[in-house]
Design a protein around this motif. Structure first.
Motif, short mmCIF file in Angstrom:
data_model
loop_
_atom_site.label_atom_id
_atom_site.label_comp_id
_atom_site.label_asym_id
_atom_site.label_seq_id
_atom_site.Cartn_x
_atom_site.Cartn_y
_atom_site.Cartn_z
N VAL A 155 6.01 14.84 9.83
CA VAL A 155 5.72 13.53 9.24
C VAL A 155 4.95 13.72 7.95
O VAL A 155 4.02 14.52 7.89
N ALA A 156 5.34 12.98 6.90
CA ALA A 156 4.73 13.13 5.57
C ALA A 156 4.96 14.56 5.09
O ALA A 156 4.04 15.26 4.67
N CYS A 157 6.22 14.97 5.14
CA CYS A 157 6.59 16.38 4.89
C CYS A 157 6.42 16.78 3.43
O CYS A 157 6.35 17.97 3.13
N TRP A 175 -4.27 27.47 6.33
CA TRP A 175 -4.48 26.32 7.24
C TRP A 175 -3.15 25.90 7.87
O TRP A 175 -3.08 25.66 9.07
N ARG A 176 -2.09 25.79 7.04
CA ARG A 176 -0.78 25.41 7.58
C ARG A 176 -0.32 26.41 8.63
O ARG A 176 0.19 26.06 9.68
N ARG A 177 -0.53 27.72 8.31
CA ARG A 177 -0.10 28.77 9.23
C ARG A 177 -0.80 28.62 10.59
O ARG A 177 -0.19 28.78 11.62
N ASP A 198 0.83 -1.21 0.00
CA ASP A 198 0.00 0.00 0.00
C ASP A 198 0.86 1.25 0.00
O ASP A 198 0.64 2.18 -0.76
N ASN A 199 1.86 1.25 0.90
CA ASN A 199 2.76 2.41 0.98
C ASN A 199 3.53 2.61 -0.31
O ASN A 199 3.79 3.74 -0.72
N MET A 200 3.89 1.49 -0.98
CA MET A 200 4.65 1.60 -2.22
C MET A 200 3.80 2.28 -3.32
O MET A 200 4.28 3.16 -4.02
N GLY A 252 10.40 11.52 -4.83
CA GLY A 252 10.11 12.67 -5.69
C GLY A 252 9.72 13.89 -4.86
O GLY A 252 10.18 15.01 -5.13
N MET A 253 8.86 13.70 -3.88
CA MET A 253 8.43 14.80 -3.02
C MET A 253 9.63 15.30 -2.18
O MET A 253 9.86 16.52 -2.07
N LEU A 254 10.40 14.36 -1.64
CA LEU A 254 11.56 14.74 -0.81
C LEU A 254 12.58 15.56 -1.61
O LEU A 254 13.14 16.54 -1.10
N MET A 283 2.63 7.13 -6.52
CA MET A 283 1.67 8.15 -6.95
C MET A 283 2.20 9.55 -6.63
O MET A 283 2.16 10.46 -7.46
N PHE A 284 2.74 9.72 -5.42
CA PHE A 284 3.28 11.04 -5.07
C PHE A 284 4.54 11.37 -5.87
O PHE A 284 4.77 12.53 -6.20
N ASN A 285 5.34 10.34 -6.21
CA ASN A 285 6.50 10.59 -7.08
C ASN A 285 6.03 11.19 -8.39
O ASN A 285 6.62 12.12 -8.93
N VAL A 323 1.64 16.52 11.32
CA VAL A 323 1.32 15.79 10.07
C VAL A 323 0.32 16.66 9.33
O VAL A 323 -0.84 16.76 9.73
N ALA A 324 0.77 17.30 8.26
CA ALA A 324 -0.12 18.18 7.50
C ALA A 324 -0.56 17.47 6.23
O ALA A 324 0.26 17.17 5.36
N PHE A 325 -1.83 17.18 6.13
CA PHE A 325 -2.44 16.53 4.96
C PHE A 325 -1.77 15.19 4.63
O PHE A 325 -1.65 14.82 3.47
N GLY A 326 -1.32 14.49 5.68
CA GLY A 326 -0.60 13.23 5.44
C GLY A 326 -1.25 12.03 6.10
O GLY A 326 -1.19 10.92 5.57
N VAL A 327 -1.90 12.24 7.23
CA VAL A 327 -2.39 11.10 8.02
C VAL A 327 -3.44 10.29 7.25
O VAL A 327 -3.56 9.09 7.41
N ARG A 328 -4.16 10.98 6.40
CA ARG A 328 -5.16 10.38 5.51
C ARG A 328 -4.55 9.29 4.62
O ARG A 328 -5.21 8.34 4.24
N ASN A 329 -3.26 9.48 4.30
CA ASN A 329 -2.60 8.56 3.37
C ASN A 329 -1.92 7.37 4.03
O ASN A 329 -1.49 6.45 3.34
#
Ligand SMILES: C[S@@+](CC[C@H](N)C(=O)[O-])C[C@H]1O[C@@H](n2cnc3c(N)ncnc32)[C@H](O)[C@@H]1O
Length: 237
Positions: free
Chosen positions: A57-59, A34-36, A4-6, A85-87, A11-13, A125-131
């Motif tokens: 986390v999930a930066c 929202w982040r602010r 699942d993580n792969m 890719g994101m990193l 997808m994020f790459n 965790v900003a917009f990451g926990v969902r994933n």
């Protein structure tokens, strides 16, 4: 890496090069607000700590990481993510901003964080926990690496409860957003996935119960922008 993580990492790459632009276009720049708001809470939570260390986390592409580092010159941030890719984009951004001495990145997934127990004064965790492929395991791992009295901030998209706002939201999220997503990123699937994961994400009562079951204390929740986004705050005691 679990299958699942792969899939999620791949997808994020794929969408990484267009992620920032699309994020701001699709949210009409409200994601920055929202982040602010979330970062402001982290700032308050660590106000008495001399040289705070924060885990992002999930930066992703490091928008959240940079916002955390901007809390103050004494703050150090570790960003973790599963997508190379994101990193990569995050690392380039941090270099451009001259923040490399205070921000580090590593490839690690939330469900198995490569840091010792009791390392961080706060985690976000900003917009990451969902994933997360295993949400409970991820939240437990974050608790493990938080110091006692450390704070967790979760920022997550959510389905609004008001009938009218929900109708507009559904029209936008289910019909318009995947089209813009496809046009700008070439990946319609990723933006359908976005809508589906938001739809599946638990409502506040259920998510707070999960945080509680994982061992977090002093749970707080706040809806932002008619419930389109939510902030969850919790502590390790
Ligand atoms: C929507 S982006 C959010 C990025 C960033 N926090 C922001 O505020 O824009 C979600 C990120 O979560 C990462 N991710 C998904 N599952 C993960 C996991 N199990 N552990 C760590 N990162 C994960 C993805 O690779 C992606 O970069």
């Amino acid at each position: 890496m679990a299958t699942d993580n792969m899939h999620i990492a791949l997808m994020f790459n794929d969408i990484a090069p267009t992620y920032d632009k699309l994020n701001h276009v699709l949210s009409l720049n409200v994601d920055k607000i929202w982040r602010r708001k979330a970062v402001k809470r982290v700032k308050k939570a660590i106000a008495d700590v001399e040289n705070p260390v924060i885990l992002d986390v999930a930066c992703g592409t490091a928008d959240s990481t940079v916002a955390l580092a901007n809390i103050g010159e004494n703050v150090r941030v570790e960003g973790i993510d599963i997508s190379d890719g994101m990193l990569k984009i995050g690392e380039e951004k941090v270099e451009r901003l001259g923040l490399t001495s205070r921000i580090s990145f590593s490839k690690s997934f939330a469900e198995n964080i490569d840091f010792r127990d009791n390392t961080f004064d706060a985690a976000m965790v900003a917009f990451g926990v969902r994933n997360f492929a295993d949400r409970e395991q991820g939240l437990k791992e974050i608790l493990r690496v938080l110091k006692p009295h450390g704070t967790l901030l979760v920022l997550e998209l959510s389905e609004p409860q008001n009938v009218i706002v929900r109708w507009i939201y559904n029209l936008y999220f289910k019909n318009i957003l995947p089209l813009i997503g496809k046009r700008l990123s070439g990946n319609a699937k990723a933006y359908r996935y976005l809508q589906q994961t938001v739809e599946k994400f638990p409502m506040p009562k259920e998510f707070m119960a999960l945080l509680d079951a994982c061992g977090y204390k002093e749970l707080k929740h706040k809806a932002l922008t008619c419930g389109l986004c939510r902030i969850y705050q919790a502590k390790k005691l």
